[in-house]
Scaffold this active site. Structure first.
Site, short mmCIF file in Angstrom:
data_model
loop_
_atom_site.label_atom_id
_atom_site.label_comp_id
_atom_site.label_asym_id
_atom_site.label_seq_id
_atom_site.Cartn_x
_atom_site.Cartn_y
_atom_site.Cartn_z
CD GLU A 309 -2.79 -1.15 2.48
OE1 GLU A 309 -2.41 -0.48 3.48
OE2 GLU A 309 -3.85 -1.81 2.47
N PRO A 310 1.52 1.58 -1.10
CG PRO A 310 2.22 1.82 -3.32
CD PRO A 310 1.62 0.83 -2.36
N GLY A 311 1.67 5.01 -0.35
CA GLY A 311 0.92 6.27 -0.33
C GLY A 311 1.88 7.43 -0.53
NE ARG A 349 3.69 15.14 6.46
CZ ARG A 349 5.01 15.11 6.43
NH1 ARG A 349 5.70 16.03 5.77
NH2 ARG A 349 5.66 14.15 7.07
CE1 TYR A 353 1.78 13.62 12.63
CE2 TYR A 353 1.52 14.62 10.46
CZ TYR A 353 1.04 13.81 11.47
OH TYR A 353 -0.18 13.20 11.33
CB CYS A 380 -4.54 34.36 13.63
SG CYS A 380 -4.44 35.39 15.10
CD GLU A 381 -2.10 28.48 16.43
OE1 GLU A 381 -1.66 28.02 17.51
OE2 GLU A 381 -3.28 28.82 16.26
CE1 TYR A 409 -1.27 10.61 4.53
CE2 TYR A 409 1.04 10.42 3.96
CZ TYR A 409 -0.18 9.83 4.21
OH TYR A 409 -0.30 8.47 4.16
#
Length: 459
Positions: A309-311, A349, A353, A380-381, A409
């Site tokens: 299952e390559p993503g 990401r 992460y 605003c972060e 992603y």
């Protein structure tokens, strides 16, 4: 619209044309006569001007080459039947579903939305599997009615399917997912009897579940599945996985289940930055195939159909995101912030992460870096930092920044934080750019808002 780029030359040195996951940039990345960045024979700054930014760019050549790399490596190294299936959670769209279907791959989905997207994109149901640790009745029935194999993750799946599937009709095809006691992320490799994971049956549950499915008229167990991690650079875990799965395969067949499919999941890593050194697709497939062959031979088992299952490794390297530089803030002796017109809503990401990426100025990719900045988004972060401590040539408002390896992603995890519309996406090939995702507009974000009638009185 088609454009012709003359006198183009390669951009990335030592490009691996056989295994795109080992490159920083798409296979077709080049420089035009003015040293400007080109992908798919399309000038990136021109795409930014025509379609606006942020803009997701997907290179069709890289996508097709990666599909073929998996498909052909399986045929080369595995004497039994095989099927690579695209993990569509990485980037789900009509065009991705259609493209991978045309290359002979299957697809895995994890929701009704991903199932519907794949089916309408032309993916045959019998080449699909449905994952998920908390599937709804709607999702289970959508899969069943379209001949999609259901990956059973827990007892709840079995209980709902037993209630939903007619016991005097065609059985639902099942693939049993279990945790194999192996976990790997990049270079970290762990073996344990019980993994702390929300997915799959625990190893000691496998035999009772297999026995419980014997004689169930509504179910046909046709496969086994395990997944050991993501962004993996190590090969040894996959050798160990084959032995664990072969033990389960033997048990299932001994109990009379017609198990034909062995699905080893995905997880092969890609090159986000220069220091990354993932295995090639061919080498990864070779290791998996040889391990499965050896494990089956040791147990006198006929070879199953080998599935993977390559993503990320299929779609990430094909993607480039374009941004336009806006404001700049310099704090003397501390830091310089360069802001772009996107950020955490189109690529969550980095903030989620702490993911790293490679980027350049699209029209000056060879320019010497002369400052270190934080490339930040417009949200605003304070944590909306796309790239921290980034060496970059001096930029001015209006410059286009190209961020590589964003095919996985990014679009699929995008949001409307701060009510910012999602970007458009284009597919590039041989000088042509085709719109495959329209840019959201601010008014689109109001489509599902409902203002109760009583609030109209105070307007």
């Amino acid at each position: 619209m088609t454009q012709t780029i003359t006198n183009a030359r390669p951009y990335e040195a030592d490009l691996d044309p056989e295994s795109p996951n080992r490159n920083l940039t798409p296979l077709t990345t080049s420089l035009d006569a003015d040293d400007r960045l080109v992908v798919g024979d399309c000038l990136l700054s021109d795409l930014a001007q025509r379609y606006g930014t942020p803009l997701y760019v997907l290179d069709e050549t890289t996508l097709r080459c990666t599909c073929r790399a998996y498909r052909d490596a399986l045929k080369r190294h595995y004497p039994g039947p095989s099927l690579p299936i695209y993990a569509s959670k990485a980037n789900s769209s009509l065009v991705m579903s259609s493209l991978v279907a045309s290359e002979g791959l299957g697809l895995d989905a994890v929701s009704a939305g991903e199932l519907l997207t794949a089916l309408r994109g032309g993916m045959p149901g019998d080449r699909m599997v449905l994952h998920g640790n908390n599937k709804s009745d709607e999702e289970l029935l959508l899969a069943y009615n379209n001949n999609v194999t259901v990956v059973v993750d827990n007892q709840h799946d079995l209980d709902r399917l037993s209630a939903l599937i007619p016991h005097d009709g065609a059985p639902v095809r099942l693939m049993l997912r279990f945790t194999p006691g192996i976990e790997c992320h990049t270079h970290e490799y762990i073996r344990t009897g019980h993994l702390d994971s929300k997915f799959g049956f625990d190893p000691d549950q496998v035999e009772p579940v297999l026995r419980g499915l014997v004689g169930q008229s509504w179910a046909k167990l046709t496969g086994l599945h395990a997944h050991i991690g993501s962004q993996i650079f190590e090969l040894e875990p996959h050798r160990d996985l084959a032995a664990v799965m072969a033990d389960a395969l033997k048990l299932a067949r001994d109990l009379g289940h017609p198990v034909e499919d062995l699905n080893v999941g995905g997880g092969l890593g890609i090159r986000y930055v220069k220091s990354d050194d993932p295995p090639s697709i061919d080498r990864w497939v070779q290791v998996v195939a040889e391990a499965v062959i050896a494990a089956c031979q040791a147990r006198s088992l006929d070879l199953p159909r080998l599935m993977c299952e390559p993503g990320r490794s299929l779609v990430a390297t094909a993607g480039v995101t374009l941004y336009t530089v806006g404001s700049r803030k310099t704090i003397p002796g501390v830091r310089t912030y360069v802001a772009i017109d996107g950020g955490m809503s189109d690529n969550p990401r980095p903030i989620t992460y702490q993911s790293l990426y490679t980027c350049c100025v699209a029209d000056r990719p060879l320019a010497e870096t002369d400052e270190t900045v934080n490339l930040v988004g417009k949200h605003c972060e304070s944590g909306d930092v796309l790239l921290k401590d980034l060496p970059l040539p001096s930029t001015t408002s209006g410059d286009v920044i190209a961020v590589f390896a964003t095919g996985a992603y990014n679009a699929s995890m995008s949001s409307n934080y701060n009510r910012i519309p999602r970007p458009a996406a284009v597919l590039v090939h041989d000088g042509a750019a085709e719109l495959v995702q329209k840019r959201e507009q601010p008014d689109d974000l109001l489509r599902y808002d409902v203002l109760p009638q009583r609030f109209h009185k105070v307007r």
